[in-house]
Design an enzyme around this catalytic site. Sequence first.
Site, PDB file in Angstrom:
ATOM      1  N   SER A 113       0.819  -1.215   0.000  1.00 50.90           N
ATOM      2  CA  SER A 113       0.000   0.000   0.000  1.00 50.90           C
ATOM      3  C   SER A 113       0.855   1.268   0.000  1.00 50.90           C
ATOM      4  O   SER A 113       0.338   2.355  -0.243  1.00 50.90           O
ATOM      5  CB  SER A 113      -0.954   0.007   1.187  1.00 50.90           C
ATOM      6  N   ASP A 317      -3.311   5.524  11.891  1.00 50.73           N
ATOM      7  CA  ASP A 317      -2.468   5.071  10.783  1.00 50.73           C
ATOM      8  C   ASP A 317      -1.136   5.821  10.789  1.00 50.73           C
ATOM      9  O   ASP A 317      -1.067   6.987  10.386  1.00 50.73           O
ATOM     10  CB  ASP A 317      -3.210   5.289   9.452  1.00 50.73           C
ATOM     11  N   HIS A 320       1.030   4.824   6.512  1.00 55.41           N
ATOM     12  CA  HIS A 320       0.831   5.517   5.240  1.00 55.41           C
ATOM     13  C   HIS A 320       1.083   7.001   5.438  1.00 55.41           C
ATOM     14  O   HIS A 320       1.388   7.440   6.543  1.00 55.41           O
ATOM     15  CB  HIS A 320      -0.594   5.252   4.727  1.00 55.41           C
TER      16      HIS A 320
END
Length: 342
Positions: A113, A317, A320
């Site tokens: 990702s 998160d 990312h």
Amino acid sequence: MGATAAGIALLMLLCLGQAHGDHHYPNGVGGAVKEKKCDYSQGRWVYSSSYPLYKSSDCPFLQSEFDCQKNGRPDNLYLKLRWQPTSCNLPSFNGIDFLRRNRGKRIMFVGDSLSLNQWQSLTCMLHTAVPKAAYSLRTWQGLSTFKFPAYNVSLMLWRDALLVDLVNKNGTRVLKLDSINSPKPWKGVDVLIFNSWHWWLHTGRQQPWDVLQYKRNTFKDMNRLIAYKLALTTWARWIDSNIDSSKTQVFFQGISPDHSSGSDWNEPKASCRGQTRAQVLSHMSKPVYLLNVTSLSQLRKDGHPSIYGYGGKRGNDCSHWCLPGVPDTWNQLLYASLIHEI
Ligand SMILES: *[C@@H]1O[C@H](CO)[C@@H](O)[C@H](O)[C@H]1NC(C)=O
Ligand SMILES: *[C@@H]1O[C@H](CO)[C@@H](O)[C@H](O)[C@H]1NC(C)=O
Ligand SMILES: *[C@@H]1O[C@H](CO)[C@@H](O)[C@H](O)[C@H]1NC(C)=O
């Protein structure tokens, strides 16, 4: 955390740098480049009133997990930081120039990702450079293709977190560290940007395999740094025997640091690092350019979505990156190396 990143960075340098032992480029650059280039990996973040390079609202295809502003992130200083290398300047990003240079080309990100993160960043940077140019975006069987027909440029994303084969044998997921035989759409692509790291660390329910296999041996588990090294060596062999370097440029994205305080970053044993140094004997003959994004990203703890990812619904998160944000700089590094190498 830092020590792990350094261990892996060292490992990559060894893997990628092997074939070019007689060259001494600061970024682990491959053989094609003659002159000594600037080391973009060292520098600092400075305030810039002209940043960010685009607004997320100008980028309708941006996935919500990266759109921190839309998810309610209240501060915006993180958007205003530009990477300033110590001994040179990064060329400013010129999206039209990028598209013109790459006319007729296919550019593919391959990885997890974080590849998605960088691919989304690049498509936003380019779309905002040519907002009136038509684009198409299609996803089919794991391959996403963003195309600018007027420039005949395709920016593709192939999700492949581990790069080597993961096969299902009687319901058991077997990760084959020495094999890349399953169909890979990488072949014949003009620019390839690989990345693989974070999934190698997952344990328990997040671990994507049940057992590891190397040659004829099966392992329930092994030191993840060693598993990664074996897989990267397999990948390097695949590149050497399948890539025509007169046609294809290969990049490897360095580790994007994870700033979660959890146990994801298993500290590698000091002895393992030493072994890596001694043991990695890659036989790469094709030039691979390392996009060394590790240190510059390490300095940007503020650049993660934290609670403003996934529409604020899925926790914290710290892996990312918000967009606009840090991956835009990774793409500036990509742009810089593309213009210097062509
Ligand atoms: C990446 O850049 C940092 C900062 O210059 C450096 O310390 C590190 O060794 C580099 N990593 C690799 C793999 O070249
Ligand atoms: C577009 O690029 C592809 C290669 O990616 C090439 O095969 C094709 O002929 C090009 N199309 C046009 C219209 O130039
Ligand atoms: C899968 O299971 C069948 C029957 O249980 C067995 O005959 C076969 O050898 C197994 N295949 C593999 C690859 O383990």
